[in-house]
Design a protein around this motif. Structure first.
Motif, PDB file in Angstrom:
ATOM      1  N   ALA A  16      30.962  65.626  44.461  1.00  0.00           N
ATOM      2  CA  ALA A  16      31.064  64.006  45.436  1.00  0.00           C
ATOM      3  C   ALA A  16      31.074  64.914  46.603  1.00  0.00           C
ATOM      4  O   ALA A  16      30.332  64.085  47.633  1.00  0.00           O
ATOM      5  CB  ALA A  16      32.398  63.119  44.853  1.00  0.00           C
ATOM      6  N   HIS A  19      27.757  65.649  47.779  1.00  0.00           N
ATOM      7  CA  HIS A  19      26.205  64.937  47.798  1.00  0.00           C
ATOM      8  C   HIS A  19      26.131  63.478  48.999  1.00  0.00           C
ATOM      9  O   HIS A  19      25.208  63.355  48.912  1.00  0.00           O
ATOM     10  CB  HIS A  19      26.061  64.823  46.433  1.00  0.00           C
ATOM     11  CG  HIS A  19      25.705  66.227  46.439  1.00  0.00           C
ATOM     12  ND1 HIS A  19      24.936  66.292  46.137  1.00  0.00           N
ATOM     13  CD2 HIS A  19      25.866  66.718  44.719  1.00  0.00           C
ATOM     14  CE1 HIS A  19      23.982  67.678  45.619  1.00  0.00           C
ATOM     15  NE2 HIS A  19      25.836  67.817  44.591  1.00  0.00           N
ATOM     16  N   ALA A  20      27.505  62.911  49.205  1.00  0.00           N
ATOM     17  CA  ALA A  20      27.504  62.071  49.255  1.00  0.00           C
ATOM     18  C   ALA A  20      27.759  61.371  51.074  1.00  0.00           C
ATOM     19  O   ALA A  20      28.374  62.925  51.305  1.00  0.00           O
ATOM     20  CB  ALA A  20      29.033  61.249  49.142  1.00  0.00           C
ATOM     21  N   LEU A  21      27.239  60.898  51.624  1.00  0.00           N
ATOM     22  CA  LEU A  21      27.059  60.667  52.793  1.00  0.00           C
ATOM     23  C   LEU A  21      28.601  59.694  52.862  1.00  0.00           C
ATOM     24  O   LEU A  21      28.498  58.676  52.823  1.00  0.00           O
ATOM     25  CB  LEU A  21      25.677  59.738  53.158  1.00  0.00           C
ATOM     26  CG  LEU A  21      26.218  59.067  54.353  1.00  0.00           C
ATOM     27  CD1 LEU A  21      25.843  60.789  55.424  1.00  0.00           C
ATOM     28  CD2 LEU A  21      24.288  58.605  54.693  1.00  0.00           C
ATOM     29  N   ASP A  22      29.392  60.099  53.937  1.00  0.00           N
ATOM     30  CA  ASP A  22      30.597  59.783  54.226  1.00  0.00           C
ATOM     31  C   ASP A  22      30.373  57.741  54.804  1.00  0.00           C
ATOM     32  O   ASP A  22      29.016  57.564  54.827  1.00  0.00           O
ATOM     33  CB  ASP A  22      30.799  59.874  55.345  1.00  0.00           C
ATOM     34  CG  ASP A  22      31.963  61.673  55.443  1.00  0.00           C
ATOM     35  OD1 ASP A  22      32.075  61.643  54.140  1.00  0.00           O
ATOM     36  OD2 ASP A  22      32.071  61.945  56.132  1.00  0.00           O
ATOM     37  N   SER A  37      18.067  58.175  48.600  1.00  0.00           N
ATOM     38  CA  SER A  37      19.167  58.657  47.006  1.00  0.00           C
ATOM     39  C   SER A  37      21.264  58.352  47.445  1.00  0.00           C
ATOM     40  O   SER A  37      21.345  59.195  46.569  1.00  0.00           O
ATOM     41  CB  SER A  37      18.720  59.906  46.491  1.00  0.00           C
ATOM     42  OG  SER A  37      18.843  61.185  47.174  1.00  0.00           O
ATOM     43  N   LYS A  38      21.301  58.979  49.047  1.00  0.00           N
ATOM     44  CA  LYS A  38      22.120  58.812  48.971  1.00  0.00           C
ATOM     45  C   LYS A  38      22.728  57.912  49.938  1.00  0.00           C
ATOM     46  O   LYS A  38      23.448  58.254  50.997  1.00  0.00           O
ATOM     47  CB  LYS A  38      22.595  60.754  49.862  1.00  0.00           C
ATOM     48  CG  LYS A  38      22.124  61.622  49.168  1.00  0.00           C
ATOM     49  CD  LYS A  38      22.512  62.740  49.965  1.00  0.00           C
ATOM     50  CE  LYS A  38      22.050  64.108  49.546  1.00  0.00           C
ATOM     51  NZ  LYS A  38      21.819  65.082  50.375  1.00  0.00           N
ATOM     52  N   ASN A  40      25.008  54.785  52.063  1.00  0.00           N
ATOM     53  CA  ASN A  40      26.414  54.517  52.204  1.00  0.00           C
ATOM     54  C   ASN A  40      26.631  52.891  51.659  1.00  0.00           C
ATOM     55  O   ASN A  40      27.837  52.825  51.983  1.00  0.00           O
ATOM     56  CB  ASN A  40      26.952  55.645  53.189  1.00  0.00           C
ATOM     57  CG  ASN A  40      26.475  55.594  53.874  1.00  0.00           C
ATOM     58  OD1 ASN A  40      25.669  54.547  54.927  1.00  0.00           O
ATOM     59  ND2 ASN A  40      27.080  56.142  55.003  1.00  0.00           N
ATOM     60  N   ALA A  45      21.355  54.051  53.829  1.00  0.00           N
ATOM     61  CA  ALA A  45      22.338  55.044  54.978  1.00  0.00           C
ATOM     62  C   ALA A  45      22.530  54.730  56.389  1.00  0.00           C
ATOM     63  O   ALA A  45      21.349  54.473  56.874  1.00  0.00           O
ATOM     64  CB  ALA A  45      21.963  56.641  54.290  1.00  0.00           C
ATOM     65  N   ASP A  83      17.028  63.750  55.573  1.00  0.00           N
ATOM     66  CA  ASP A  83      17.938  65.172  53.780  1.00  0.00           C
ATOM     67  C   ASP A  83      19.396  64.132  53.694  1.00  0.00           C
ATOM     68  O   ASP A  83      19.657  63.914  53.100  1.00  0.00           O
ATOM     69  CB  ASP A  83      18.135  66.608  54.907  1.00  0.00           C
ATOM     70  CG  ASP A  83      17.013  67.365  54.419  1.00  0.00           C
ATOM     71  OD1 ASP A  83      15.825  66.972  54.215  1.00  0.00           O
ATOM     72  OD2 ASP A  83      16.882  68.011  54.968  1.00  0.00           O
ATOM     73  N   ALA A  85      21.104  61.443  54.324  1.00  0.00           N
ATOM     74  CA  ALA A  85      20.427  59.732  53.806  1.00  0.00           C
ATOM     75  C   ALA A  85      19.753  60.387  52.087  1.00  0.00           C
ATOM     76  O   ALA A  85      19.222  59.270  51.476  1.00  0.00           O
ATOM     77  CB  ALA A  85      19.254  58.465  54.665  1.00  0.00           C
ATOM     78  N   GLY A  86      19.364  61.687  51.707  1.00  0.00           N
ATOM     79  CA  GLY A  86      18.486  61.566  50.666  1.00  0.00           C
ATOM     80  C   GLY A  86      17.549  61.098  50.175  1.00  0.00           C
ATOM     81  O   GLY A  86      16.957  60.743  49.308  1.00  0.00           O
TER      82      GLY A  86
END
Ligand code: MTE
Ligand code: MO
Length: 165
Positions: A16, A19-22, A37-38, A40, A45, A83, A85-86
């Motif tokens: 996790a 890949h995950a954005l804080d 795709s990421k 938050n 994002a 990147d 933010a995916g």
């Protein structure tokens, strides 16, 4: 048995983390929405200045139509922000606080060293002076960029990027 769960937990948190954005801890300065795709925050994002400062960056001295003499701009690379933010897509709709907007092709992030400048001559950019974020093309690397086409894409006071197919 508990050891197995611990191992599973560690594995899951590691993957996790990769890949995950804080979540932002300070005021949100940028929202990247659309094809991300990421996320938050809901499907978007969002970034505070500290998150942007942690990304791969560029710092360069250049001349622009909006500044006098050589001026240093620094900030994360646009592609690094996307990147994080995916983001995937072909078009970026870049919107400013004053609702100015420009369509920026994804190639400008992929192929050019475009940055989301947060600092001008080492100082954070206030809203009254084109801050907090400005899309700065690498005018120092390629003089062919010094045209109205790229000036119009040089959005300042950026608040949002929408990623379209
Ligand atoms: N936030 C914001 N960014 C903007 C604009 C604007 O009105 N607001 N104008 C764009 C256009 S159309 C151009 S050509 C350049 C230069 O604008 P200027 O001639 O007002 O300096 O900035 C671009 N970035
Ligand atoms: Mo313009």
């Amino acid at each position: 048995m508990p050891r197995l769960f611990l191992a599973l937990f560690c594995f899951l948190s590691l993957t996790a983390g990769a890949h995950a954005l804080d979540a932002p801890s300070g005021p949100v300065v940028l929202t990247v929405k659309g094809q991300v795709s990421k996320p938050n925050q809901g499907t978007a994002a969002v970034f505070d200045l500290a998150m942007l400062a942690a990304l791969p960056a560029r710092s360069a001295e250049m001349e622009t139509p909006w500044t006098k003499g050589k001026t240093r701009f620094s900030g994360p690379l646009l592609r690094a922000v996307l990147d994080a933010a995916g983001a995937s897509g072909k078009v970026l709709v870049v919107r400013a606080l004053n609702d100015y907007m420009a369509e920026v092709p994804m190639e400008d992030a992929d192929r050019l060293e475009t940055m989301l400048a947060t600092h001008q001559d080492g100082k954070p950019m206030p809203v009254r002076d084109k801050g907090p974020l400005m899309l700065v093309y690498p005018f120092d690397l390629d003089s062919a960029l010094f045209t109205e086409k790229y000036f119009a894409r040089s959005v300042w006071q950026i608040k949002e990027i929408e990623v379209l197919p």
